[in-house]
Each structure stands twice: as C-alpha cells, then as structure tokens.
Design an enzyme around this catalytic site. Structure first.
Site, short mmCIF file in Angstrom:
data_model
loop_
_atom_site.label_atom_id
_atom_site.label_comp_id
_atom_site.label_asym_id
_atom_site.label_seq_id
_atom_site.Cartn_x
_atom_site.Cartn_y
_atom_site.Cartn_z
N HIS B 36 41.60 4.80 0.94
CA HIS B 36 41.76 4.81 2.40
C HIS B 36 42.48 3.56 2.89
O HIS B 36 43.30 3.60 3.79
CB HIS B 36 40.40 4.94 3.09
N LYS B 101 28.47 11.88 3.23
CA LYS B 101 27.05 11.87 3.58
C LYS B 101 26.82 10.73 4.55
O LYS B 101 27.49 9.70 4.50
CB LYS B 101 26.18 11.70 2.33
#
Lengths: 280, 193
Positions: B36, B101
């Site tokens: 990222h 999550k």
C-alpha cells in the site's frame, strides 16, 4: 556442573516452533468448544465453528494455524548449575527459529530495523528472556505471537489511589478499545506491579498459563473470574461482531511494587495463542 | 448467503447490506502495509499502479509460503485499520471492496459511501480454512517485499461478512452501540478513540 550443548538448544527450538505454529494448545481448543456450545448468536457460533475447523485443518495439513506466525519470544528458565557449551546460546536459539520457519513454510514477519523496515528474511531475531534460579534445570518455552493482537496491548502507570477499581477499568478499557482488531475471542494477560518493564513482562507470562489453570491465590482467582465475566458482558463477541464470547480467559500475574507505583499492563492474545515448552 | 463475482459490478456492491454473508468467486488482489505504501507513492508521483483498481477487491493478507503441492500457505486477513491512510485514494480510483478484519476510520467509511464500496470481513485466525478457497496465485508486483508482495489471487467460494456497506451501515458500530456492561463506567479514563 551440568552441560547443555548449543546443538541441543537449536534442535529443541526448531522442534518447538514447528509444533507451536501448527498445533493449537488443547486447553484453547477445549475453551473454544465450550464457548461454541454456549453462544446464542448464529453468527458467533459460525465464527467459533470456523476457528475449530481451522485448528483441525492446520493439524491435518501441517499448516500454520494463522498466517501471522509472529515474532517469537523465547523464555529460557535455567538453573545456575547449568553450563552452556558449544557456541553462542543466542545464535543457537535464532538458528532453531530460522530452520523451523523455513521447514514449516511459516511467514517471515520480522523487519531488521523498526524505522527502515527491511524484512530480515528468516524471522529472526527472537526476543529472548533468560531467567536464572538454583538447580540444574533447562526449560525452553516459545511463544510465536501475531501482531494483530500484540498491537492492541496497553500499559499504564496508575496512581496507588486508583486501586483495584482503577486496574479493573483499565483492563476492560483495553479490551473494549481493541474491539475487533485483536481478533476476539481473546486471552487477556494482565501484569500488575513491579515497574514499567516488569508489568509488561508479567502480562506476557500470564499468557503462558493454560486457560484451565486458575491463579493459585484465591483473591486473584476471584478477580480473574470476575473480570472475565465483565469482559464477556461487553458483548463484542467473536471477531467483534457480537456475542457472549469476547474472551476465553483472564490470566493475572503480580509482583511487589514501589510505594508510589501501580503499574498495570494488558497483553491481548487472539485464539491462536501459540505456546510450547520442553525440558532439556 | 449471496454468491458474488469478482471483479465487482457497481450494482452488486450497492445491493450488499451490513451483515450479509457472501461467497466470492473470481480474481482479487492481495496487498498489505508495504504494498500500500508503494502504491501511495506511485499515486503521489502520478505513476501507473501495478493493477487497475477499477471494480477490484483488495484482500489485506500476507500469506505463509506455499508448502509443496499447494498454491499458497495459511492466508487469513490482517488488521485493516493499518491501511486506512492509503484506502481513500484507491477508492477514488474505482476500488469496489476490501477484505480484512477489524474497524475502519471515519475517512474510509465516508469514501466508501462517496464512491460506492463495501468492506468485507473474513474470519481472522482462520488461515488454513481460507487458504483452501484460494486456487491460483500470481505475483503482480513488488516481489522484493516477500510476504508483502502484491499478488493476484483466484478464489472460489471465499467466505466473507459485509462489515461496512456502501451506505455507512457498520457491524462494529452496531455492536459497540449495544455494549452492555453496567459495572464498567465509561469515561473514568481518557478514551483513545
């Protein structure tokens, strides 16, 4: 004087990390089964069922329970009558980890510098704690711990006037703030007393105690049960998606402290609480 | 249980609601922290991304290496919150879903509403169970990042729960709003969030 060869230490650590990452401890499996039985929410039951199936699959396929095979902390509890021969004990431990992580196809999750962040490539170094005491024993415990739960740990230097209620509220606050991030159901390790580093260390030692073993002191045993009840009444549930099982256990460890201090540390561990010990 | 095909059509994304359970078939991309960061740097320098995020799903995962005879090792979700800083720019470029999550920041939830995206939760810690649903793996970029390389994954019946939908519906927020623990008095200590 009893001699332990570095080669024995390397072999033992290799074996321990290979097993720890694949076999969920039986006390954790039992606690998950009990939680699965008493959950009322369908989603919570399904999540716990998946975690139990996952543990069976890991064992059968010899794969890591969780892809975050962690940074390994190694606790060496050795007698002062023991002499380590045949090399550098730290290198022997790290070599055991290097081999185990390679052979087990475990993820290498360690960066060699916290700021430049280049993966060390072999999951070393470990974090090694040595404890010396009288005798000629040599016990090794490994705890590969993932960062999802580790990152949600907290430590506070409370004022003694805040007392037991302050400690309790801090523990519950830590669990609540961790929410879904720490992958509930959790095992909550609480270290109370000592100084700053001791409280953190105790909270990790607490995670090493099996879930079916309560504290040997009655008053702490009572607190463990009471706080577990409070945490589970938060209703966060498995994966933070609601339910009765936010934690499987609260384990507390304490140590004498300074007249001016009330340190408290909370280490959270997800259901994949991996720990394995052996005696040489 | 809804079956959805990846890459995702906008109307499929907009039809999903918080709490829905879905099974994903098709192609998704695996990226976590370091990948990222690289993508954010590419965006900042106006360089092309290693894949076009239009309609795609990013799975926040750093899998274990593949044992012999398997395509991938254990491969459960990592904590999504660490990707929050990078996510709005990807949503702006057409990303339709993220799998991970844990909770997301307000900025991410707002960007999801603005561009029409969903956040899907996979069961954290179920690494082997989820790896079984991944049938092919290809490294797309950043192989030097090791477990953090950008991968293309082909999945079959990959199980997720819609944790945050394109309308701001948020399962974690719903659970937090229901929190009931009369003995615990909130606000005695400074809250972090």
């Amino acid at each position: 004087m009893r001699e332990i060869h570095c080669e024995q230490i390397r072999a033992a650590v290799r074996e321990l990390v290979l097993k720890a990452n694949v076999e969920l401890p039986s006390d954790v499996v039992e606690a998950l089964k009990a939680a699965h039985k008493q959950e009322e929410s369908a989603l919570a039951r399904r999540i716990l069922g998946i975690l139990l199936t996952n543990a069976e699959m890991a064992l059968e396929k010899k794969m890591a329970i969780c892809q975050d095979t962690g940074m390994v902390s190694v606790h060496i509890d050795m007698g002062q009558e023991v002499r380590v021969v045949g090399g550098d004990i730290n290198q022997a431990v790290n070599e055991g980890i290097r081999q185990g992580y390679q052979e087990g196809y475990f993820r290498k999750s360690v960066v060699n510098d916290p700021l430049s962040r280049i993966n060390s490539g072999d999951n070393t170094p470990a974090i090694i704690h040595y404890q010396l005491s009288p005798g000629d024993h040599f016990n090794i415990t490994v705890m590969p711990k993932g960062a999802g739960s580790e990152n949600m740990g907290q430590l506070a230097m409370l004022k003694p006037a805040q007392g037991l209620a302050g400690v309790r509220d801090f523990v519950i606050k830590a669990v609540k703030e961790a929410g879904a991030n720490a992958c509930p159901p959790l095992i909550v390790g609480v270290g109370i007393g000592g100084n700053m580093e001791m409280a953190a260390y105790l909270s990790k030692k607490a995670l090493l105690r099996p879930l079916n073993t309560r504290h040997h002191r009655a008053e702490l045993r009572t607190l463990e049960d009471e706080w577990l009840g409070l945490i589970n009444r938060l209703g966060l549930g498995p994966q933070g998606m609601g339910g009765k099982t936010t934690a499987l256990a609260v384990n507390i460890e304490t140590y004498p402290t300074h007249i001016a201090s009330l340190p408290v540390a909370v280490s959270l561990s997800c259901h994949a609480t991996r720990r394995r010990s052996c005696k040489l | 249980m809804k079956r959805i095909q990846a890459p995702l059509q906008e109307e499929v994304v907009r039809s999903l609601r918080v709490g829905d359970e879905v099974l994903i078939d098709g192609v998704i991309y695996a990226a976590r922290d370091a990948a990222h960061k690289r993508m954010a740097e590419a965006i900042a320098q106006n360089l092309a991304l290693p894949f076009n995020p239009q309609g795609q799903i990013i799975y926040y995962v750093g899998p274990c290496p593949a044992p012999p005879g398997r395509v991938i090792g254990s491969a459960g979700p990592t904590t999504s919150g660490r990707m929050d800083a990078y996510t709005p720019a990807l949503l702006e470029r057409g990303l339709r879903a993220m799998i991970g999550k844990g909770e997301r920041s307000q900025a991410v939830v707002q960007a999801m509403q603005r561009y029409g995206a969903v956040y899907l939760a996979a069961v954290g810690g179920a690494g082997v169970y989820l790896a079984e649903r991944i049938i092919a793996v290809e490294t797309v970029a950043y192989p030097e990042l090791g477990p953090e390389a950008l991968l293309k994954l082909e999945v079959e019946s990959f199980p997720c729960i819609v944790a945050i939908d394109a309308y701001g519906g948020n399962i974690y927020q719903e659970v937090r709003n229901r929190v009931k623990c009369p003995e615990y008095k909130e606000g005695k200590h400074d809250e972090k969030r």
